[in-house]
Design an enzyme around this catalytic site. Structure first.
Site, PDB file in Angstrom:
ATOM      1  N   ASP A   1      85.704 -16.357  25.904  1.00  0.00           N
ATOM      2  CA  ASP A   1      86.054 -17.449  24.997  1.00  0.00           C
ATOM      3  C   ASP A   1      87.433 -17.157  24.420  1.00  0.00           C
ATOM      4  OD1 ASP A   1      83.583 -18.643  25.327  1.00  0.00           O
ATOM      5  OD2 ASP A   1      82.790 -18.033  23.385  1.00  0.00           O
TER       6      ASP A   1
ATOM      7  N   ARG B   1      88.692 -22.102  31.889  1.00  0.00           N
ATOM      8  CA  ARG B   1      88.000 -23.154  31.142  1.00  0.00           C
ATOM      9  C   ARG B   1      89.020 -23.801  30.207  1.00  0.00           C
ATOM     10  NH1 ARG B   1      84.305 -20.842  26.837  1.00  0.00           N
ATOM     11  NH2 ARG B   1      82.809 -20.480  28.496  1.00  0.00           N
TER      12      ARG B   1
HETATM   13  P1  FDA Z   1      86.652 -34.602  21.169  1.00  0.00           P
HETATM   14  O1  FDA Z   1      86.457 -33.711  19.999  1.00  0.00           O
HETATM   15  O2  FDA Z   1      87.762 -35.585  21.134  1.00  0.00           O
HETATM   16  O3  FDA Z   1      85.292 -35.348  21.430  1.00  0.00           O
HETATM   17  C1  FDA Z   1      85.123 -36.363  22.414  1.00  0.00           C
HETATM   18  C2  FDA Z   1      83.762 -37.018  22.171  1.00  0.00           C
HETATM   19  O4  FDA Z   1      82.723 -36.052  22.404  1.00  0.00           O
HETATM   20  C3  FDA Z   1      83.526 -37.452  20.722  1.00  0.00           C
HETATM   21  O5  FDA Z   1      84.003 -38.751  20.501  1.00  0.00           O
HETATM   22  C4  FDA Z   1      82.030 -37.340  20.608  1.00  0.00           C
HETATM   23  O6  FDA Z   1      81.427 -38.463  21.210  1.00  0.00           O
HETATM   24  C5  FDA Z   1      81.705 -36.134  21.436  1.00  0.00           C
HETATM   25  N1  FDA Z   1      81.688 -34.875  20.636  1.00  0.00           N
HETATM   26  C6  FDA Z   1      82.641 -33.924  20.608  1.00  0.00           C
HETATM   27  N2  FDA Z   1      82.291 -32.903  19.788  1.00  0.00           N
HETATM   28  C7  FDA Z   1      81.089 -33.240  19.281  1.00  0.00           C
HETATM   29  C8  FDA Z   1      80.203 -32.609  18.379  1.00  0.00           C
HETATM   30  N3  FDA Z   1      80.476 -31.424  17.817  1.00  0.00           N
HETATM   31  N4  FDA Z   1      79.056 -33.247  18.071  1.00  0.00           N
HETATM   32  C9  FDA Z   1      78.752 -34.451  18.614  1.00  0.00           C
HETATM   33  N5  FDA Z   1      79.560 -35.099  19.500  1.00  0.00           N
HETATM   34  C10 FDA Z   1      80.695 -34.508  19.818  1.00  0.00           C
HETATM   35  N6  FDA Z   1      87.065 -24.004  21.730  1.00  0.00           N
HETATM   36  C11 FDA Z   1      87.823 -22.888  21.551  1.00  0.00           C
HETATM   37  O7  FDA Z   1      88.734 -22.894  20.711  1.00  0.00           O
HETATM   38  N7  FDA Z   1      87.574 -21.754  22.292  1.00  0.00           N
HETATM   39  C12 FDA Z   1      86.607 -21.722  23.245  1.00  0.00           C
HETATM   40  O8  FDA Z   1      86.433 -20.683  23.905  1.00  0.00           O
HETATM   41  C13 FDA Z   1      85.821 -22.890  23.444  1.00  0.00           C
HETATM   42  N8  FDA Z   1      84.815 -22.904  24.376  1.00  0.00           N
HETATM   43  C14 FDA Z   1      84.197 -24.098  24.674  1.00  0.00           C
HETATM   44  C15 FDA Z   1      83.294 -24.171  25.730  1.00  0.00           C
HETATM   45  C16 FDA Z   1      82.749 -25.392  26.100  1.00  0.00           C
HETATM   46  C17 FDA Z   1      81.811 -25.460  27.265  1.00  0.00           C
HETATM   47  C18 FDA Z   1      83.110 -26.580  25.387  1.00  0.00           C
HETATM   48  C19 FDA Z   1      82.575 -27.928  25.787  1.00  0.00           C
HETATM   49  C20 FDA Z   1      83.952 -26.502  24.301  1.00  0.00           C
HETATM   50  C21 FDA Z   1      84.488 -25.276  23.921  1.00  0.00           C
HETATM   51  N9  FDA Z   1      85.349 -25.183  22.831  1.00  0.00           N
HETATM   52  C22 FDA Z   1      86.078 -24.032  22.655  1.00  0.00           C
HETATM   53  C23 FDA Z   1      85.437 -26.299  21.849  1.00  0.00           C
HETATM   54  C24 FDA Z   1      86.587 -27.240  22.143  1.00  0.00           C
HETATM   55  O9  FDA Z   1      87.807 -26.612  21.834  1.00  0.00           O
HETATM   56  C25 FDA Z   1      86.474 -28.529  21.311  1.00  0.00           C
HETATM   57  O10 FDA Z   1      86.527 -28.218  19.951  1.00  0.00           O
HETATM   58  C26 FDA Z   1      85.209 -29.335  21.572  1.00  0.00           C
HETATM   59  O11 FDA Z   1      84.862 -29.324  22.924  1.00  0.00           O
HETATM   60  C27 FDA Z   1      85.414 -30.809  21.172  1.00  0.00           C
HETATM   61  O12 FDA Z   1      86.441 -31.373  21.943  1.00  0.00           O
HETATM   62  P2  FDA Z   1      86.206 -32.482  23.092  1.00  0.00           P
HETATM   63  O13 FDA Z   1      87.065 -32.108  24.244  1.00  0.00           O
HETATM   64  O14 FDA Z   1      84.779 -32.629  23.383  1.00  0.00           O
HETATM   65  O15 FDA Z   1      86.873 -33.796  22.511  1.00  0.00           O
END
Ligand code: FDA
Length: 303
Positions: free
Chosen positions: A132, A180
């Protein structure tokens, strides 16, 4: 603004005591965390892999302050990987590791040794490890440890955060590896990271292009439909078949979309956190989406 407050709270010992002390908090936490024990993680793994999804399992814990805690963290991963071995899932069940749980801030060579032990245990069951990425002050050290690990375990992956200005360059350096790509979940200053959501999204697309054009294995970690659609376009443009990249989403978030992607033949991996040190992880999930805070508060009022 509210998200920043929650991210500040994620590192506050006072807020940690207050939030963890609510008896009903646990019920809400269960939405995002698979349980406390390795058995809980294995149960979630069986369920998800049975439904055609892959998993990456995170033993919760970060920013440890003493060597004993790092020994405990390694033990937890080795025990978990031992429990996964009879399932013979290979890379369908990998582990995610935070180097701050292995002593990165105390003694980087010790964190490297600890990570090596987890990589060895993962290899013993045909699996692998992804590191991570934590706050921006740890990126250089994490990439250094990754380079050292990859000498013996070239399949080791790493998370890259699109919101950091430096990440396009890091993606270029890593474009032949398992990467990732995430937007980024920490509170970062404007000197190192994009602050506006639209700018972070555009940076994500630039990083994604680099990875999809490369020879590595992109792990597209997002719940954002637009980014998933762009990934499909890029896969097409770069003649990538569906086994040459995967989507990743968090446990309990957009499970309908997870199943739909699997049903449509895409590779999709769910990040499954387990353990009792859920506070920092939980607060970052609240910060990402204000609606989650409403859900949390309603549960505390017993509604
Ligand atoms: P965004 O936040 O724009 O969300 C898009 C849509 O997804 C939202 O409109 C909503 O519908 C849904 N959604 C997103 N988050 C949600 C929540 N918490 N609850 C409910 N719905 C939600 N970060 C980091 O700094 N270091 C890391 O190592 C990782 N590792 C990691 C692994 C995996 C498998 C994932 C999916 C994410 C991470 N992250 C992470 C977190 C990442 O940086 C980020 O904060 C979240 O994925 C939210 O961003 P989205 O890309 O989903 O977009």
């Amino acid at each position: 603004m509210f998200g920043s407050l929650l991210l500040a709270g994620s590192r506050s010992p006072l807020a940690r005591r207050a939030v963890s002390g609510f008896p009903l908090t646990r019920k809400v936490v269960e939405r995002f965390v698979a349980g406390e024990s390795p058995d809980d993680a294995v149960t979630a793994t069986r369920r998800l892999t049975g439904a055609g999804l892959a998993v990456t399992i995170d033993h919760l814990g970060e920013e440890v302050r003493d060597t004993q805690a790092t020994i405990d963290a390694v033990k937890a991963y080795v025990t978990l990987l031992g429990a996964l071995r009879p399932l013979e899932l290979g890379r369908r069940a990998e582990v995610s590791v935070k180097l701050s749980a292995l002593g990165q801030a105390l003694d980087a060579p010790m964190a490297l040794d600890n990570a090596r032990r987890i990589c060895e245990a993962a290899r013993d069951c045909g699996s692998t490890v992804t590191l991570d990425m934590e706050d921006h002050t740890t990126v250089d050290s994490t990439l250094e440890i990754l380079r050292a690990l990859r000498e013996d375990f070239p399949e080791t992956g790493v998370a890259i955060q699109a919101y950091l200005f430096r990440s396009e360059g890091d993606c270029r350096d890593l474009a032949g590896s398992r990467v990732r790509l995430v937007k980024g979940a920490y509170s970062e200053p404007a000197t190192v990271a994009y602050q506006k959501k639209a700018h972070v999204d555009m940076a994500y697309v630039r990083c994604l292009k680099i990875l999809m054009e490369g020879t590595g294995y992109p792990m597209v970690a997002t719940h954002d439909d637009r980014l998933i659609a762009i990934t499909e376009l890029l896969a097409d443009r770069n003649d990538r078949d569906r086994d040459s990249y995967e989507y990743q989403m968090l446990y309990g978030i957009r499970t309908d979309k997870q199943e739909a992607l699997a049903g449509a033949g895409s590779r999709i991996r769910v990040y499954v956190p387990y353990g009792d040190d859920w506070y920092g992880y939980f607060m970052r999930r609240l910060a990402e989406r204000p609606a989650n805070v409403g859900f949390f508060l309603r549960s505390l009022r017993g509604k």
